[in-house]
Design a protein around this motif. Structure first.
Motif, mmCIF file in Angstrom:
data_model
loop_
_atom_site.group_PDB
_atom_site.id
_atom_site.type_symbol
_atom_site.label_atom_id
_atom_site.label_comp_id
_atom_site.label_asym_id
_atom_site.label_seq_id
_atom_site.Cartn_x
_atom_site.Cartn_y
_atom_site.Cartn_z
ATOM 1 N N THR A 178 5.275 7.574 -7.187
ATOM 2 C CA THR A 178 4.690 6.427 -6.911
ATOM 3 C C THR A 178 4.223 5.534 -7.531
ATOM 4 O OG1 THR A 178 4.295 8.113 -5.184
ATOM 5 C CG2 THR A 178 2.806 5.714 -4.295
ATOM 6 N N GLY B 259 0.887 13.750 -3.191
ATOM 7 C CA GLY B 259 -0.475 15.475 -2.783
ATOM 8 C C GLY B 259 0.174 16.669 -3.535
ATOM 9 N N ASP C 225 6.072 6.086 4.754
ATOM 10 C CA ASP C 225 4.739 6.461 4.708
ATOM 11 C C ASP C 225 5.059 6.466 2.687
ATOM 12 O OD1 ASP C 225 3.747 6.094 7.011
ATOM 13 O OD2 ASP C 225 4.622 8.091 7.456
ATOM 14 N N SER D 17 0.946 -0.717 0.022
ATOM 15 C CA SER D 17 -0.159 0.189 0.025
ATOM 16 C C SER D 17 0.717 1.237 -0.397
ATOM 17 C CB SER D 17 -1.078 0.387 1.116
ATOM 18 O OG SER D 17 -1.945 -1.417 1.428
ATOM 19 N N CYS D 18 0.401 2.328 -1.240
ATOM 20 C CA CYS D 18 0.658 2.930 -0.274
ATOM 21 C C CYS D 18 0.497 4.576 -0.999
ATOM 22 C CB CYS D 18 2.179 3.328 -1.856
ATOM 23 S SG CYS D 18 3.139 2.140 -2.050
ATOM 24 N N HIS D 19 1.074 5.889 -0.207
ATOM 25 C CA HIS D 19 -0.031 6.859 -1.145
ATOM 26 C C HIS D 19 0.181 7.901 -1.767
ATOM 27 C CE1 HIS D 19 -2.464 5.541 2.529
ATOM 28 N NE2 HIS D 19 -3.207 6.655 1.914
ATOM 29 N N THR D 20 0.230 8.453 -2.544
ATOM 30 C CA THR D 20 0.419 9.783 -3.862
ATOM 31 C C THR D 20 0.876 10.701 -3.026
ATOM 32 O OG1 THR D 20 -0.893 10.830 -4.378
ATOM 33 C CG2 THR D 20 -0.515 8.678 -5.538
ATOM 34 N N PRO E 51 -3.858 13.588 -1.441
ATOM 35 C CA PRO E 51 -3.210 12.367 -1.851
ATOM 36 C C PRO E 51 -4.329 10.794 -1.863
ATOM 37 C CG PRO E 51 -2.395 13.375 -0.140
ATOM 38 C CD PRO E 51 -3.537 13.822 -0.282
ATOM 39 N N LYS E 52 -3.832 9.883 -2.759
ATOM 40 C CA LYS E 52 -4.454 9.206 -3.094
ATOM 41 C C LYS E 52 -3.912 7.931 -2.704
ATOM 42 C CE LYS E 52 -3.956 9.585 -7.665
ATOM 43 N NZ LYS E 52 -4.269 10.130 -8.671
ATOM 44 N N HIS E 53 -4.600 6.712 -2.444
ATOM 45 C CA HIS E 53 -4.265 5.502 -1.567
ATOM 46 C C HIS E 53 -4.437 4.281 -3.077
ATOM 47 C CE1 HIS E 53 -5.436 1.159 -0.941
ATOM 48 N NE2 HIS E 53 -3.835 2.052 0.014
#
Length: 309
Positions: free
Chosen positions: A155, A23, A64, A18-21, A28-30
């Motif tokens: 990402t 933003g 993160d 799992s990652c988050h962009t 921010p997107k998952h």
């Protein structure tokens, strides 16, 4: 997330991490990245930097973010020693370990490293990502004889797809093995990764060959003023050596020009007229700011990108 949690996630039976962009251009997107492609990305970087079981990797970036995640995964796959610290703009403040082969940092951390050379351990190479590297920092890195590389990637591409040796005169990124680039009809960079997929970016680019390119700016940052396109990143690159206080370029609606260019700065010493005169001396007329806005600090995402909006 902690690095211990990341290791558990990597060793789990799931086919994804799992990652988050970041933003920087919105919320921010998952996303979930296939472990197969994360592994391929990590191995490409290990090959480039000759990372193996005798190497020592260190991260100053939070797990993160993809930059922090990938440093641990590179160490797992190569057998390299891995150390890390709590992310801050004062890296190595409490470090007392041995020499490091590759360390990952963002530009603000690199600035602290340059300003406190006596506190920094021996480092073979710095990997700098998260945000574009200001020209002034490039010049200081080069003058200090430090080996460093800027990274380009997202990402979504499981970290960087290209690297550029830090040199004030070096404009061009070189893709890693198995990756090629081209331009979309709108002039934005398109990335093709062997065995995976094609990624369409919003970065306006100049492509010299399928493996060589440079970024001009983001399409979603472009300012249309008086019918001409202005990339804030290009203006900032020109002004960086001339303005001593932190600043960034943005725009405001304008009845005459459609959009007028604005210089937002933390400078509390110089007058608006002085700052605008500096801009006029270095920039073409249509690129010049029409207004100065005073701010207390530059609005940044947690990994150092400017929040222009």
């Amino acid at each position: 997330m902690t690095y211990e949690e990341l290791q558990s996630e990597w060793e789990s039976e799931s086919d994804f991490i799992s990652c988050h962009t970041s933003g920087s251009t919105g919320v921010p997107k998952h996303i979930e990245l296939p472990k197969r492609q994360v592994r391929a990305s990590a191995l490409r970087t290990c090959s480039f930097f000759n990372i193996d079981k005798d190497s020592h990797l260190h991260s100053c970036i939070s797990p993160d973010f993809i930059g922090g995640k990938m440093m641990m995964i590179r160490s797992i796959l190569s057998g390299a020693e891995f150390t890390y610290e709590k992310p801050s703009n004062r890296p190595f403040s409490d470090y007392s370990g041995k020499a490091i082969d590759v360390v990952s940092v963002v530009p603000s951390q690199m600035l602290h490293i340059l300003e406190h050379p006596d506190l920094i351990p021996e480092v073979r190479c710095y990997l700098i990502g998260g945000a574009p590297l200001p020209q002034q920092i490039k010049e200081r890195i080069s003058a200090a004889g430090i080996s460093a590389y800027e990274s380009y990637g997202m990402t979504e591409t499981a970290s960087h797809i290209a690297l550029r040796k830090v040199d004030p005169d070096n404009k061009w990124f070189q893709t890693l093995d198995g990756i090629s680039v081209s331009l979309s009809p709108s002039g934005c960079l398109t990335i093709e990764i062997d065995g995976w997929q094609i990624f369409h970016t919003n970065d306006v680019a100049e492509v010299l060959s399928p493996t060589t390119f440079r970024i001009l700016g983001r399409a979603d940052n472009v300012i249309i003023t008086g019918g001409k396109k202005v990339f804030p990143e290009e203006v900032e690159h020109i002004l960086n050596p001339l303005l001593s206080s932190p600043f960034f370029i943005s725009s405001l609606p304008d009845l005459k020009w459609g959009q007028k260019i604005v210089l937002s700065t933390t400078d509390t010493t110089h007058s608006d007229a002085f700052l605008l005169d500096i801009c006029r001396s270095a920039l073409q007329g249509y690129m010049c700011p029409k207004e100065v806005i005073r701010i207390n600090e530059i609005p940044l995402t947690s990994n150092g990108k400017i929040k222009r909006r």
